[in-house]
Design a protein around this motif. Structure first.
Motif, PDB file in Angstrom:
ATOM      1  N   TYR A  58      -7.147  73.458   3.928  1.00 39.37           N
ATOM      2  CA  TYR A  58      -5.912  72.900   3.939  1.00 39.37           C
ATOM      3  C   TYR A  58      -6.338  71.689   4.867  1.00 39.37           C
ATOM      4  O   TYR A  58      -5.664  71.397   5.635  1.00 39.37           O
ATOM      5  N   TYR A 151      -8.647  73.785  -6.979  1.00 41.84           N
ATOM      6  CA  TYR A 151      -8.018  74.384  -5.961  1.00 41.84           C
ATOM      7  C   TYR A 151      -7.374  74.356  -4.811  1.00 41.84           C
ATOM      8  O   TYR A 151      -7.134  75.024  -3.890  1.00 41.84           O
ATOM      9  N   SER A 152      -8.081  73.126  -3.864  1.00 43.38           N
ATOM     10  CA  SER A 152      -6.890  72.092  -2.788  1.00 43.38           C
ATOM     11  C   SER A 152      -8.296  71.309  -2.627  1.00 43.38           C
ATOM     12  O   SER A 152      -8.490  71.013  -3.850  1.00 43.38           O
ATOM     13  N   SER A 172       2.183  75.518   0.377  1.00 46.16           N
ATOM     14  CA  SER A 172       1.750  74.718   0.671  1.00 46.16           C
ATOM     15  C   SER A 172       1.117  73.449  -0.944  1.00 46.16           C
ATOM     16  O   SER A 172       0.519  72.368  -0.977  1.00 46.16           O
ATOM     17  N   ALA A 173       1.680  73.964  -1.683  1.00 44.28           N
ATOM     18  CA  ALA A 173       2.453  73.004  -2.983  1.00 44.28           C
ATOM     19  C   ALA A 173       2.684  71.478  -2.902  1.00 44.28           C
ATOM     20  O   ALA A 173       2.346  70.825  -3.271  1.00 44.28           O
ATOM     21  N   GLU A 176       1.042  69.331  -0.607  1.00 40.02           N
ATOM     22  CA  GLU A 176      -0.280  69.171  -1.224  1.00 40.02           C
ATOM     23  C   GLU A 176       0.623  67.937  -1.874  1.00 40.02           C
ATOM     24  O   GLU A 176      -0.436  66.678  -2.208  1.00 40.02           O
ATOM     25  N   ASN A 253      -2.479  74.728  -6.634  1.00 36.13           N
ATOM     26  CA  ASN A 253      -1.760  75.830  -5.468  1.00 36.13           C
ATOM     27  C   ASN A 253      -1.503  76.990  -6.033  1.00 36.13           C
ATOM     28  O   ASN A 253       0.105  77.113  -5.108  1.00 36.13           O
TER      29      ASN A 253
END
Ligand SMILES: Cc1cc2nc3c(=O)[nH]c(=O)nc-3n(C[C@H](O)[C@H](O)[C@H](O)COP(=O)(O)OP(=O)(O)OC[C@H]3O[C@@H](n4cnc5c(N)ncnc54)[C@H](O)[C@@H]3O)c2cc1C
Length: 339
Positions: A58, A151-152, A172-173, A176, A253
């Motif tokens: 991240y 994926y990130s 985290s989703a 993001e 994510n």
């Protein structure tokens, strides 16, 4: 000094007081602190860069819960940690994975593909181990990876002025999606539940944003679309309804699957329980002079956070130094330490 016990072991370097395995936040701060205590220290990191999960997973995220920084971009925290670490000039070995550890009478032999070194003490700071993102369950996902499917978010510029769909429902989703909202033309957030399992603060920010939520849906199929775009087919949960959406990019994510197999393969290693090592309040494991800190360590009330790792590092280093050099003074405040 050639250790006894190892068979045909050729040491390619002098020996260390402390070997830190893993160059994430825990290992980096422990390396710095060990330097302050005048320990001879090496850090061994399997990735090509320091920073652990922060760099690998991240780098663009804004971190809010590290002391001294009201907010800091993850990659900048790693830059600061690196600058601090380098003031004590430790030996840093990147692209090297510790593949075996053996005990001998001077401590431990640490083996990587590049050679074997001797160390009196070890700090295991391997985090969640070698980690991989949980992938999207579609047959042809690999075809889209690194073009439309990520994926990130490693490079925010890749998403500038694009239509992006983020899949996932955790912190985290949402982080993001909020990050992408700053540069993207349009951001969708797709989740298989109606409710997001994220911190209230993140959900509030999401509700105030321009991000369009798509719930409760699950991605079932990807198809190539014109102009290097991708068409997503998603199924509504507990229903036969389907929807399609064409976007430039998808960021999935769904969390990570950790593999702690590297530690299991060592000749000696502390007992692992679901990838974590039980430690005493000092970070001590059941093996002499082997400590564990950061996400890999476990004790009652443990929180796997950067701030936690920063607290554990000095305790482990000071305990080791007290053990190795009982006549030295310490711990001291950094301003009164010499190196
Ligand atoms: C998406 C996400 C967001 C997060 N957000 C926050 C946040 O906002 N605030 C916060 O405090 N925490 C956050 N965290 C948690 C935080 O990143 C971790 O607590 C922290 O990274 C733990 O540091 P560590 O050094 O223990 O482990 P890691 O960061 O996992 O680093 C371990 C390192 O060890 C290396 N390694 C493993 N095995 C070996 C081996 N055999 N040989 C050599 N090297 C090896 C790995 O390559 C890795 O670089 C977040 C985590 C994730 C996944």
């Amino acid at each position: 000094m050639i250790p006894k016990g190892g068979t045909d072991v050729v040491l390619n370097e002098e020996s260390y007081d402390i070997t830190i395995i893993g160059g994430g936040p825990a290992g980096m701060f422990a390396g710095f602190y060990a330097g302050l205590r005048n320990a001879k220290v090496q850090i061994i990191e399997s990735l090509s860069e320091l920073g652990g999960q922060v760099s690998a997973l991240y780098p663009e995220k804004t971190i809010l819960d590290v002391g001294g920084y009201p907010h800091i971009i993850a990659r900048n925290l790693v830059t600061e940690l690196e600058a601090q670490l380098k003031t004590v000039k430790p030996v840093i070995k990147l692209n090297q994975t510790v593949t075996d550890i053996q005990k001998n009478e001077d401590g431990y032999l640490i083996q990587t593909a590049q050679g074997t070194t001797q160390s009196k003490a070890i700090i295991i700071a391997t985090g969640v181990g070698a980690f991989n993102p949980r992938k999207l369950a579609v047959d042809n996902g690999a075809e889209f990876e690194n073009r439309n499917l990520f994926y990130s978010v490693k490079n925010l510029d890749q998403f500038r002025d694009q239509t992006v769909l983020v899949a996932g429902g955790g912190d985290s989703a949402i982080d993001e999606a909020l990050l992408l909202e700053k540069v993207a033309k349009k951001v969708y957030l797709l989740h298989r539940r109606d409710k997001f399992r994220a911190m209230e603060h993140s959900v509030d920010l999401l509700n105030q944003s321009t991000i369009e939520t798509v719930t409760p849906y699950l991605i079932k199929k990807l198809d190539h679309a014109d102009h290097d775009r991708v068409t997503i087919t998603a199924k509504k949960m507990r229903s036969d309804d389907q929807m399609t959406l064409t976007v430039d990019k998808i960021v999935v994510n769904y969390g990570f699957i950790a593999q702690d197999s590297a530690l299991n393969a060592w000749s000696v290693h502390p007992e692992l329980n679901r990838g974590t090592i039980q430690v005493a309040p000092t970070g001590k494991t059941e093996l002499t002079n082997v400590f564990a800190i950061g996400d890999v360590s476990r004790y009652e009330g443990k929180e796997p956070l950067i701030a936690t790792a920063f607290g554990e590092a000095p305790i482990a280093v000071n305990t080791i130094m007290q053990q190795l050099y009982p006549d030295r003074r310490g711990p001291l405040h950094s301003t009164s330490m010499h190196h």
